[in-house]
Design a protein around this motif. Structure first.
Motif, PDB file in Angstrom:
ATOM      1  N   VAL A  33      33.270  42.102  30.118  1.00  0.00           N
ATOM      2  CA  VAL A  33      33.884  41.907  31.429  1.00  0.00           C
ATOM      3  C   VAL A  33      34.358  43.275  31.912  1.00  0.00           C
ATOM      4  O   VAL A  33      35.350  43.800  31.410  1.00  0.00           O
ATOM      5  N   LEU A  45      37.670  46.506  38.910  1.00  0.00           N
ATOM      6  CA  LEU A  45      36.494  45.736  38.500  1.00  0.00           C
ATOM      7  C   LEU A  45      35.246  46.514  38.885  1.00  0.00           C
ATOM      8  O   LEU A  45      35.080  46.900  40.041  1.00  0.00           O
ATOM      9  N   ASN A  47      31.559  46.183  39.655  1.00  0.00           N
ATOM     10  CA  ASN A  47      30.614  45.135  40.046  1.00  0.00           C
ATOM     11  C   ASN A  47      29.197  45.569  39.694  1.00  0.00           C
ATOM     12  O   ASN A  47      28.344  45.788  40.559  1.00  0.00           O
ATOM     13  N   TYR A  75      35.842  47.320  42.768  1.00  0.00           N
ATOM     14  CA  TYR A  75      36.918  46.595  43.445  1.00  0.00           C
ATOM     15  C   TYR A  75      38.233  47.065  42.843  1.00  0.00           C
ATOM     16  O   TYR A  75      38.361  47.154  41.616  1.00  0.00           O
ATOM     17  N   TYR A  89      42.192  38.890  40.949  1.00  0.00           N
ATOM     18  CA  TYR A  89      40.873  39.055  40.314  1.00  0.00           C
ATOM     19  C   TYR A  89      40.110  37.722  40.299  1.00  0.00           C
ATOM     20  O   TYR A  89      38.947  37.643  40.689  1.00  0.00           O
ATOM     21  N   THR A  90      40.759  36.643  39.873  1.00  0.00           N
ATOM     22  CA  THR A  90      40.077  35.353  39.801  1.00  0.00           C
ATOM     23  C   THR A  90      39.858  34.736  41.174  1.00  0.00           C
ATOM     24  O   THR A  90      38.965  33.906  41.352  1.00  0.00           O
ATOM     25  N   THR A  93      36.475  36.347  41.728  1.00  0.00           N
ATOM     26  CA  THR A  93      35.374  36.066  40.802  1.00  0.00           C
ATOM     27  C   THR A  93      35.219  34.590  40.473  1.00  0.00           C
ATOM     28  O   THR A  93      34.160  34.177  40.001  1.00  0.00           O
TER      29      THR A  93
END
Length: 294
Positions: A33, A45, A47, A75, A89-90, A93
């Protein structure tokens, strides 16, 4: 990854690996991840699912990220604490579905087991006799003769136990019935070489040759689901562990390809870190549709 939460001074390679935690390779992980959060109040993050290298310099407090292909698309999340950061974050995603209440109880299982129904009832009898809590019996090995509606219902009615199973494997055994059906598809349903010939190789401790399944193809996922998973799930078995999604044993992965991608072709190396996601969705999306769960 399995190293300390504090990554300062560490260099991490994000590359899905079938590994044994006890072997000492703490930097390896089954699923990569590409996201981290900082105590300074932000998270990042990447991507991009290609292999990436993350260096956390403890002396300069600088972080560097490099990736071996594709776009460098980042991100950045800003939040005062980890809870809010993970929420943002969630939000981007996706968040997991809330599982049934019984799923959070005690599960008993093992790596390999008798496939008969007496395996579950024996565990249930022993646990109940000792007044120990148990909610689920997991089958790592099973056959269709065991996973029937009558068996699943009787275990629930008598012992209040649910049945789960390792329904998913990312490969088929060379020359068995499923392998032949996948090999006959156009495009093929297996990993192939540069000449579009289905590869055969060994690994995972299996005695026979195997070939990874092209779960990037919806038609292939439909076939495997209907041939392997549909009947147990219709009988009430809950899909448990999905194992071996790391593509560790494909020979010459730079020259091995997923047939569902033709223009351009996509190699096993290129899609290495994405395969586990496609493989999991191949079961979860179809099981959810079949059972009405979302």
């Amino acid at each position: 990854q399995r190293t300390d939460i504090d990554k300062r001074g560490q260099t991490l390679e994000l590359w899905n690996t079938d590994t044994d935690f006890h072997a000492g390779n703490l930097g390896a992980a089954y699923k990569s991840v590409p996201m981290y959060w900082s105590s300074a109040g932000y998270g990042v993050l990447l991507n991009n699912a290609r292999k990436s290298i993350w260096k956390f310099d403890g002396s300069s407090a600088r972080t560097s990220i490099s990736v071996d292909g594709g776009e460098f698309d980042l991100y950045v999340f800003v939040a005062p604490n980890a809870k809010e950061l993970i929420g943002r974050y969630t939000e981007l995603t996706g968040r997991p579905a809330l599982l049934p209440k019984w799923f959070f109880g005690y599960h008993q299982g093992g790596a390999g087991n008798p496939s008969e129904g007496s395996y579950a009832t024996g565990i249930g009898d022993a646990m109940r006799a000792l007044s120990l809590p148990i909610d689920v019996v997991y089958y790592d090995s099973w056959d269709d003769a065991t996973f029937t509606k009558s068996f699943v219902s009787s275990v629930w009615d008598v012992q209040r136990l649910r049945i789960s199973a390792g329904l998913g494997l990312p490969f088929s055994t060379a020359d068995d019935a499923l392998w032949r059906k996948l090999d006959a598809m156009s495009p093929k349903g297996h990993v192939v070489d540069g000449d579009n010939k289905t590869l055969r190789y060994t690994g995972y401790g299996m005695g026979s040759s195997v070939t990874e399944i092209d779960y990037f193809s919806p038609a292939v996922a439909d076939l495997v689901f209907n041939e392997t998973w549909k009947k147990p799930i219709e009988s009430g078995v809950f899909a448990g562990m999905l194992d071996f999604g790391e593509l560790n044993f494909v020979p010459n992965p730079d020259r091995a390809f997923f047939p569902s991608f033709s223009t351009p072709r996509r190699s096993v190396t290129e899609l290495h870190n994405l395969f586990g996601l496609a493989y999991t969705e191949g079961l979860v999306a179809r099981a959810s549709k079949l059972t009405g769960l979302r």
